[in-house]
Design an enzyme around this catalytic site. Structure first.
Site, PDB file in Angstrom:
ATOM      1  N   LYS A  22       5.194  -9.460 -13.331  1.00 26.45           N
ATOM      2  CA  LYS A  22       5.721 -10.971 -13.549  1.00 26.45           C
ATOM      3  C   LYS A  22       6.175 -10.733 -15.534  1.00 26.45           C
ATOM      4  O   LYS A  22       5.433  -9.362 -15.993  1.00 26.45           O
ATOM      5  CB  LYS A  22       3.881 -11.546 -13.988  1.00 26.45           C
ATOM      6  N   ASP A 140      -3.540 -14.828 -14.331  1.00 25.25           N
ATOM      7  CA  ASP A 140      -1.931 -14.367 -13.823  1.00 25.25           C
ATOM      8  C   ASP A 140      -1.835 -14.360 -12.203  1.00 25.25           C
ATOM      9  O   ASP A 140      -1.096 -14.311 -11.595  1.00 25.25           O
ATOM     10  CB  ASP A 140      -1.480 -13.306 -14.994  1.00 25.25           C
TER      11      ASP A 140
END
Length: 292
Positions: A22, A140
């Site tokens: 990410k 996240d």
């Protein structure tokens, strides 16, 4: 049709899910709640490099791969915590193939947790846990479970899809250092930064994207450099390569990214950096355009 919480016989003998890195193209810290959680406004993308999670009927958890020795099998491991959200209704064996560095600002643990959730659900037929339970694994994890470019706000719970990002490549570089996220936030002087514009552009080229990103921020970059000055060296090394349109730290560091127009430029840049820094983790990878 499976109902929430309902188990059914597995239709597959084994499920493998890719857990991509990410990348926070931007990371604006816009406030802090009374409970201490920071409010964020971040443009998130995913890279075509990552870990793999393999789930099959059975028991046990093993970690393999380049960074397996850096990760311990303890109760607070995010993969195990993700598995435990399903309770004891199914027994599964999990293999984590770890290719991303640990605590490096590219969401490796969160991506692994999201991949575990998806793999167990696909294998067993049990619906995914609630959004609240998923968020409890970490800010996240929801965006990693979404697996596509998003605008992430709040503490990670507000996700808005963004227009398809233009084709481009990253070069990801980590100098072999981990940066504790709590320490970075403690070093942050301004916790009330300006968010991104209400409406994000539709970028038609990587040059347009890079130009827009240059006007945005990662508010954690400066405090992270204070803790680990090597991050600035990484950013400079990326920016000095041919074809690098912008370099920036991802997340709370220490991994940084350079943005490039195509694979040839990214591969050349990665090779050039590696010549002088054989101890750094360096990975050229495309931006993933959709769901992982």
């Amino acid at each position: 049709m499976k109902r929430k919480g309902q188990s059914q016989l597995p239709s597959l003998a084994k499920v493998e899910v890719f857990a991509p890195a990410k990348i926070n193209l931007t990371l604006h810290v816009t406030g802090q709640r009374a409970d201490g959680y920071h409010l964020l406004d971040s443009l998130v993308a995913f890279a075509g490099v990552g870990d793999r999670v393999i789930v099959e009927p059975g028991e046990g958890f093993s970690i393999l791969g380049s960074f397996s020795n850096d990760l311990s099998v303890t109760d607070d491991n995010l993969v195990l915590r993700a598995r435990n959200l399903f309770g004891d209704r199914e027994r599964v064996k999990i293999e984590l193939h770890k290719s991303l560095p640990i605590a490096s600002g590219i969401g490796g643990g969160s991506a692994d947790a999201a991949a575990t959730l998806r793999a167990i659900s696909d294998l067993t037929g049990i619906a995914l846990p609630s959004n609240k339970a998923i968020l409890s694994l970490g800010a996240d994890v929801p965006v990693c479970l979404a697996g596509r470019s998003c605008r992430m706000r709040g503490i990670g719970e507000w996700l808005d899809p963004v227009a398809r990002l233009p084709e481009a490549w990253f070069v990801l570089v980590n100098p072999g250092l981990s940066v504790p996220t709590p320490a970075v936030f403690r070093a942050l002087e301004d916790r009330n930064g300006v968010p991104m514009p209400d409406e994000l552009p539709r970028w038609t080229s990587v040059n347009e994207l890079a130009e827009w990103l240059a006007g945005q921020r990662n508010d954690l970059q400066r405090p992270a450099i204070k803790i680990q000055p090597a991050i600035e060296t990484v950013l400079q090394a990326l920016q000095e390569t041919d074809g690098c349109l912008i370099s920036r730290m991802s997340g709370s560091g220490a991994t940084c990214f350079g943005l490039f127009a195509d694979a040839a430029q990214a591969n050349r840049a990665a090779a050039d950096i590696a010549k002088g820094r054989p101890d750094w983790w360096i990975a050229p990878a495309p931006i993933l355009s959709g769901a992982s």
